[in-house]
Design a protein around this motif. Structure first.
Motif, PDB file in Angstrom:
ATOM      1  N   GLN A 112       0.955  -1.338   0.024  1.00  0.00           N
ATOM      2  CA  GLN A 112       0.189  -0.134  -0.072  1.00  0.00           C
ATOM      3  C   GLN A 112       0.856   1.203   0.081  1.00  0.00           C
ATOM      4  O   GLN A 112       0.773   2.393  -0.462  1.00  0.00           O
ATOM      5  CB  GLN A 112      -1.171   0.427   1.273  1.00  0.00           C
ATOM      6  CG  GLN A 112      -2.037  -1.193   1.322  1.00  0.00           C
ATOM      7  CD  GLN A 112      -3.312  -0.642   0.624  1.00  0.00           C
ATOM      8  OE1 GLN A 112      -3.810   0.400   0.469  1.00  0.00           O
ATOM      9  NE2 GLN A 112      -2.843  -1.981  -1.001  1.00  0.00           N
ATOM     10  N   ASN A 129       1.208   4.169  -3.295  1.00  0.00           N
ATOM     11  CA  ASN A 129       0.734   5.417  -2.601  1.00  0.00           C
ATOM     12  C   ASN A 129       1.816   6.709  -3.170  1.00  0.00           C
ATOM     13  O   ASN A 129       1.283   7.653  -3.536  1.00  0.00           O
ATOM     14  CB  ASN A 129       0.076   4.963  -1.199  1.00  0.00           C
ATOM     15  CG  ASN A 129      -1.957   4.898  -1.014  1.00  0.00           C
ATOM     16  OD1 ASN A 129      -2.180   5.713  -2.170  1.00  0.00           O
ATOM     17  ND2 ASN A 129      -1.277   3.815  -0.716  1.00  0.00           N
ATOM     18  N   GLU A 130       2.907   6.151  -2.651  1.00  0.00           N
ATOM     19  CA  GLU A 130       4.411   7.212  -2.741  1.00  0.00           C
ATOM     20  C   GLU A 130       4.622   6.673  -4.443  1.00  0.00           C
ATOM     21  O   GLU A 130       4.755   7.588  -4.659  1.00  0.00           O
ATOM     22  CB  GLU A 130       5.265   6.212  -2.000  1.00  0.00           C
ATOM     23  CG  GLU A 130       6.174   7.076  -2.150  1.00  0.00           C
ATOM     24  CD  GLU A 130       7.581   6.060  -1.502  1.00  0.00           C
ATOM     25  OE1 GLU A 130       8.455   6.802  -1.015  1.00  0.00           O
ATOM     26  OE2 GLU A 130       8.099   4.999  -1.868  1.00  0.00           O
ATOM     27  N   LEU A 157       2.270   6.894  -6.572  1.00  0.00           N
ATOM     28  CA  LEU A 157       1.003   8.453  -7.617  1.00  0.00           C
ATOM     29  C   LEU A 157       1.864   8.996  -6.806  1.00  0.00           C
ATOM     30  O   LEU A 157       1.157  10.654  -7.761  1.00  0.00           O
ATOM     31  CB  LEU A 157      -0.308   7.910  -7.105  1.00  0.00           C
ATOM     32  CG  LEU A 157      -1.329   8.562  -7.013  1.00  0.00           C
ATOM     33  CD1 LEU A 157      -1.827   8.554  -8.327  1.00  0.00           C
ATOM     34  CD2 LEU A 157      -2.507   8.327  -6.418  1.00  0.00           C
ATOM     35  N   ARG A 191      -8.489  10.611  -6.041  1.00  0.00           N
ATOM     36  CA  ARG A 191      -7.519   9.699  -6.577  1.00  0.00           C
ATOM     37  C   ARG A 191      -6.497   9.929  -4.806  1.00  0.00           C
ATOM     38  O   ARG A 191      -5.770   9.895  -4.303  1.00  0.00           O
ATOM     39  CB  ARG A 191      -6.885   9.485  -7.278  1.00  0.00           C
ATOM     40  CG  ARG A 191      -5.762   8.036  -7.850  1.00  0.00           C
ATOM     41  CD  ARG A 191      -5.657   8.212  -9.097  1.00  0.00           C
ATOM     42  NE  ARG A 191      -4.959   6.926  -9.049  1.00  0.00           N
ATOM     43  CZ  ARG A 191      -3.910   6.707  -9.875  1.00  0.00           C
ATOM     44  NH1 ARG A 191      -4.889   7.417 -11.387  1.00  0.00           N
ATOM     45  NH2 ARG A 191      -3.177   5.614 -10.702  1.00  0.00           N
ATOM     46  N   TYR A 192      -6.092  11.332  -5.178  1.00  0.00           N
ATOM     47  CA  TYR A 192      -5.330  12.191  -4.647  1.00  0.00           C
ATOM     48  C   TYR A 192      -5.793  12.335  -2.562  1.00  0.00           C
ATOM     49  O   TYR A 192      -4.584  11.080  -2.548  1.00  0.00           O
ATOM     50  CB  TYR A 192      -4.835  13.407  -4.667  1.00  0.00           C
ATOM     51  CG  TYR A 192      -4.002  13.786  -3.881  1.00  0.00           C
ATOM     52  CD1 TYR A 192      -2.312  14.085  -3.597  1.00  0.00           C
ATOM     53  CD2 TYR A 192      -4.453  14.436  -2.439  1.00  0.00           C
ATOM     54  CE1 TYR A 192      -1.841  14.199  -3.002  1.00  0.00           C
ATOM     55  CE2 TYR A 192      -3.708  14.911  -1.654  1.00  0.00           C
ATOM     56  CZ  TYR A 192      -2.799  15.354  -1.931  1.00  0.00           C
ATOM     57  OH  TYR A 192      -2.125  16.562  -0.613  1.00  0.00           O
ATOM     58  N   TRP A 195      -7.416   9.892  -1.630  1.00  0.00           N
ATOM     59  CA  TRP A 195      -7.469   8.313  -0.912  1.00  0.00           C
ATOM     60  C   TRP A 195      -6.229   7.920  -0.568  1.00  0.00           C
ATOM     61  O   TRP A 195      -5.688   7.703   0.242  1.00  0.00           O
ATOM     62  CB  TRP A 195      -8.156   7.428  -1.990  1.00  0.00           C
ATOM     63  CG  TRP A 195      -9.938   8.131  -2.055  1.00  0.00           C
ATOM     64  CD1 TRP A 195     -10.860   8.448  -3.329  1.00  0.00           C
ATOM     65  CD2 TRP A 195     -10.788   6.722  -0.907  1.00  0.00           C
ATOM     66  NE1 TRP A 195     -12.213   8.473  -2.808  1.00  0.00           N
ATOM     67  CE2 TRP A 195     -11.718   7.347  -1.127  1.00  0.00           C
ATOM     68  CE3 TRP A 195     -10.466   6.618   0.485  1.00  0.00           C
ATOM     69  CZ2 TRP A 195     -13.014   6.680  -0.276  1.00  0.00           C
ATOM     70  CZ3 TRP A 195     -11.556   5.408   0.188  1.00  0.00           C
ATOM     71  CH2 TRP A 195     -12.965   5.704   0.056  1.00  0.00           C
ATOM     72  N   ALA A 196      -5.484   8.714  -1.601  1.00  0.00           N
ATOM     73  CA  ALA A 196      -3.743   8.034  -1.412  1.00  0.00           C
ATOM     74  C   ALA A 196      -3.384   8.641  -0.288  1.00  0.00           C
ATOM     75  O   ALA A 196      -2.754   8.235   0.860  1.00  0.00           O
ATOM     76  CB  ALA A 196      -2.521   8.663  -2.644  1.00  0.00           C
TER      77      ALA A 196
END
Length: 863
Positions: A236, A240-241, A243, A297-298, A300-301
């Motif tokens: 995870q 996320n990193e 993105l 999307r940002y 949620w990350a």
């Protein structure tokens, strides 16, 4: 020998190619780290060539520090380097060495490298690191680029020797907390900094820094091997990193500079670089912007990063400071571990899903619990799969969730914690749809879920004695309220249907009705919650847009709310809602309008039918009492009052009527303009009284003056007396008013008087400055002109993006058509205005003239 021009050309060509690869990589973040590493290696090669040209002493070396030291470089980030010199080097006393240093740094810039440089010996580095944790952090990831290996190895050895892992952990976590405070402790800012905001890349870097300092690993895989992170968590984190890194890299390329903020101006371009396009969402008619898809999307990350950052930092802290006290058992599922709620086993939630919501009930009800332990947070993070449809429909879970809402304290913290851990959205599925959803209405500064939790917090504060000074009337009303949890439910659902298309109040009404039925809420309580969600916008709309001096407006609103209980609940929710949109939106004047509407309606609900004559007599008596206290001459008011009709006394409260009489009684019918200013009775801003022979362009002229003088008009009450004089009262604000009230009041009285005494042609409106938000999210101006319910006067509604001088632009158009202005309600909602005017005039009787007025207003608003 290499030429500097060759180095520059080689660096530029290689960087251009890498930038093109970064820009062309679509929405996949899979290869982003490889590209950033290539950019760092390309920079290494360039620096190594420049190092050769510089010809430094053999014992010197070039060290990459900071972000560059990690071996990854973002397109426009600084290249942080350390020139590590031999211990006996003294640059200030060695002209030859000084010349080499200056030449090297100059050559770096000439080659296109934006370097941040420091020149030190090993001893200097150790000394600076001991004094400044920022320097210590920068050198923690130091990497040799060129030069003497042994000198660099000695630097690392000596830095490690003076590094105190516990002190470093404390310093970095305090730094992190201060940084989060700067960004209001939320990853959901509408213009987040993808590096520095909570949930940004810096949060992940902090974890690796403190882990490295503690000797627990230098990479995410190292942390997994040391037991600090699970394999799932590492996957995870990496996703996320990657993105966030891709978003940051694209921001740099699109802006052409080191820009880490997802500002409105750039969001659409970044979104389109990911392949997002404007489209309808979930088959609804409501279009979704490309930027909205990217930002969701940002968010949620960033939310996942925030959760994982908290879990890992708590784990590292436990390794550094193992507790010597055994946990206190709360029940067979949970214990109190140094004030943190700890699960009895890692798989508790998978085995016993009911324990998920029990966690938050215990958090509210157990004395001494101030948070969730790393083990509990991890167990929640890894058990999201159990929170499915069966979990949501389980009667035990529904009962627990209702109990969480009905607790006497801890509700705000519990709901925020449920949202942070993703439990709230997984249990309350309709809430999940608005997590991280942006609002493009130019006056909300939070995402929908954050706004809802802010409103919940505001409602909760009305019931807390320590916050009673903030809104005394709300706290007073709340003190007599028996079921606060009904208001909490209404706050939770009032905007829950945003973004679905259709009227979100109606859709939310259906959602809350379903929720109450499923959770066993009594019919009477459920009806109140449903009413509040369905009507949560009506009270603010009526207070800010309609004429509260009209008895029929009050009577209609009283009929709408039905009883005192519903009115009080709606008033509390409305105040909490407006305050929860943005710090800029609420002001004392809005508070007074809502309070007036509440009191007038309460009077009607108490059995007093609206009686204009009785109300006027009551206000006159109160005004006369005030005049007597000021030792005004007996019947000194009569000359003025005889020129005023009922509408004047209905539109002004007793304190304003008395003030007007004191200022104007000696000047009735005199040709000279009278201008007076005083502190606003609403507690904020200034009231300005204008008494002068009426003229068609008078309102426009006054608006023009306030615009040029830097005042914003919040409200205007315009009245024409029987003797042809205008008696107008303006509510105005200015950023400097609090500190310089006396000077500004004197200035307004003198300058506005002069403006009215020496009228010339109305000046051309200036081109008002438009904010970045308005440029990024412009709203189409809207003009609506229609007769009032009595068909005697007209209501003009104007909605547009705010800009300086906007009211003057509108007033000029009305003056040109000789329109009489009776009442102006000016509502500013962040960067949007919603203005309402009560008007009349001969031209309004002709359809052609009505169309011309609307057309001219639209043209003026679009100019």
């Amino acid at each position: 020998m290499l030429e500097l021009s060759q180095v520059r050309e080689q660096y530029r060509n290689g960087k251009t190619a890498l930038f093109e690869s970064l820009a062309a990589s679509g929405s996949s973040s899979r290869g982003i780290h490889g590209l950033l590493q290539k950019l760092a290696r390309h920079t290494d090669v360039t620096l190594q060539m420049l190092w050769q040209i510089a010809d430094f002493p053999e014992a010197a070396c070039l060290v990459a520090a900071g972000g560059y030291g990690r071996g990854e470089l973002f397109p426009h980030s600084d290249v942080d380097v350390l020139l590590l010199l031999p211990d006996d080097a003294q640059v200030d006393q060695d002209p030859a060495l000084k010349a080499k240093v200056e030449s090297f740094i100059s050559n770096c810039w000439d080659s296109g490298l934006e370097i941040g440089s420091s020149v030190r010996t090993v001893a200097d580095c150790v000394e600076e690191a001991a004094k400044d944790v920022t320097v210590q952090t920068s050198l923690l990831e130091a990497r040799l680029v060129a030069g003497h290996k042994r000198n660099f190895a000695r630097l690392q050895t000596e830095l490690d020797a003076v590094l105190d892992p516990k002190a470093f952990f404390v310093a970095k976590t305090l730094e992190l907390r201060q940084r989060h405070n700067k960004f209001e402790n939320t990853p959901y800012s509408l213009e987040p900094n993808c590096k520095e905001s909570p949930g940004g890349l810096r949060d992940l870097q902090v974890v690796l820094w403190v882990a490295r300092a503690a000797g627990l690993g230098k990479s995410w895989d190292d942390l997994a091997r040391s037991g600090l992170a699970t394999a799932f968590e590492v996957r995870q984190i990496k996703a996320n990193e990657a993105l966030l890194s891709l978003i940051r890299a694209r921001l740099h390329i699109i802006s052409g500079r080191r820009e880490d903020r997802l500002v409105f101006d750039l969001q659409t371009a970044v979104a389109e670089s990911f392949g997002y396009k404007a489209e309808a969402e979930d088959g609804s008619k409501l279009p979704r912007r490309a930027s909205e898809a990217l930002m969701r999307r940002y968010y949620w990350a960033a939310k996942a990063v925030s959760q994982l950052n908290q879990i890992l930092l708590l784990n590292i802290e436990e390794r550094l400071n193992p507790s010597t006290y055994p946990p206190l058992v709360i029940n067979e599922r949970f214990s109190d571990k140094a004030g943190m709620l700890e699960v009895a086993s890692d798989d508790l939630y998978v085995r016993e899903p009911h324990a998920v919501l029990e966690t938050f009930l215990l958090y509210e009800t157990t004395v001494g619990i101030k948070g969730l332990s790393a083990r509990t947070l991890r167990a929640l993070y890894n058990a999201r799969g159990v929170m499915n449809a069966k979990f949501r429909s389980d009667p035990v879970n529904r009962d627990t969730f209702r109990k969480i809402l009905q607790q006497p304290e801890g509700i705000t913290h519990a709901m925020r914690l449920m949202n942070q851990t993703s439990v709230l959205g997984r249990y309350l599925w309709v809430f999940r749809k608005i997590v991280g959803q942006m609002q493009h209405d130019l006056f909300h500064v939070y995402t929908v879920d954050q706004h809802i939790l802010m409103v919940l917090r505001n409602v909760r504060r009305f019931f807390m004695a320590e916050h009673s000074h903030e809104y005394p009337m709300c706290s007073q009303l709340a003190a007599g309220w028996d079921k606060p949890w009904i208001l909490y439910i209404a706050a939770l659902f009032h905007d829950i249907a945003k973004g679905r298309g259709g009227d979100h109040s109606d859709l939310g009404r259906k959602d809350v009705r379903t929720f109450c039925r499923q959770h066993g809420i009594a019919t009477e309580d459920a009806k109140l919650a449903e009413f509040l969600v369905g009507e949560h916008l009506s009270m603010s709309r009526i207070a800010q847009k309609e004429d509260l001096s009209d008895p029929e407006v009050i009577a209609a609103f009283a009929k709408r709310v039905g009883n005192e209980r519903y009115l009080t609940a709606l008033y509390l929710l409305t105040v909490a809602d407006i305050r929860g949109t943005s710090p800029k939106v609420w002001n004392a004047w809005k508070g007074k309008l809502l309070e007036d509407l509440y009191r007038y309606t309460l009077r009607v609900l108490g059995g007093r039918a609206p009686d204009a004559d009785a109300e006027v007599e009551s206000r006159k008596r109160e005004a006369l009492t005030t005049l007597a206290l000021h030792a005004e001459p007996f019947e000194g008011h009569k000359a003025l009052w005889d020129t005023l009709d009922v509408s004047y006394f209905m539109r002004h409260d007793a304190s304003d009527i008395a003030w007007h009489a004191r200022q104007l009684s000696r000047h009735v019918g005199k040709a000279r303009a009278i201008v007076r200013a005083r502190r606003s009775s609403a507690g904020e801003g200034m009231q300005v009284l204008v008494y002068t022979p009426d003229a068609p362009d008078l309102f426009a002229r006054i608006c023009g003056y306030f615009d040029q003088a830097g005042f914003s008009i919040l409200d205007a009450k315009v009245h024409t007396a029987k003797n042809g004089y205008a008696l107008d009262t303006f509510q105005v604000v200015n950023p400097d008013l609090a500190e310089h009230y006396r000077e500004l009041a004197a200035m307004v009285e003198a300058d506005l008087d002069r403006t009215l005494e020496n009228p010339g042609p109305l000046p051309t409106p200036g081109k008002g400055r438009v904010s970045r938000r308005v440029k990024s999210f412009p709203i189409a101006p809207r003009v609506d002109l229609r007769p009032d319910e009595k068909a005697q006067r007209w209501l003009l509604s104007v909605s547009a993006s705010d800009r300086a001088g906007l009211l003057y632009v509108i007033a000029r158009v009305l003056a040109r058509h000789r329109i009489n202005l009776l009442l102006a309600k000016v509502t500013t909602l962040g960067e949007r205005v919603e203005d309402t005017f009560l008007i009349d005039g001969p031209e309004l009787q002709h359809n052609k003239a009505q169309i011309a007025i609307e057309t001219e207003l639209l043209q003026a608003l679009n100019a």
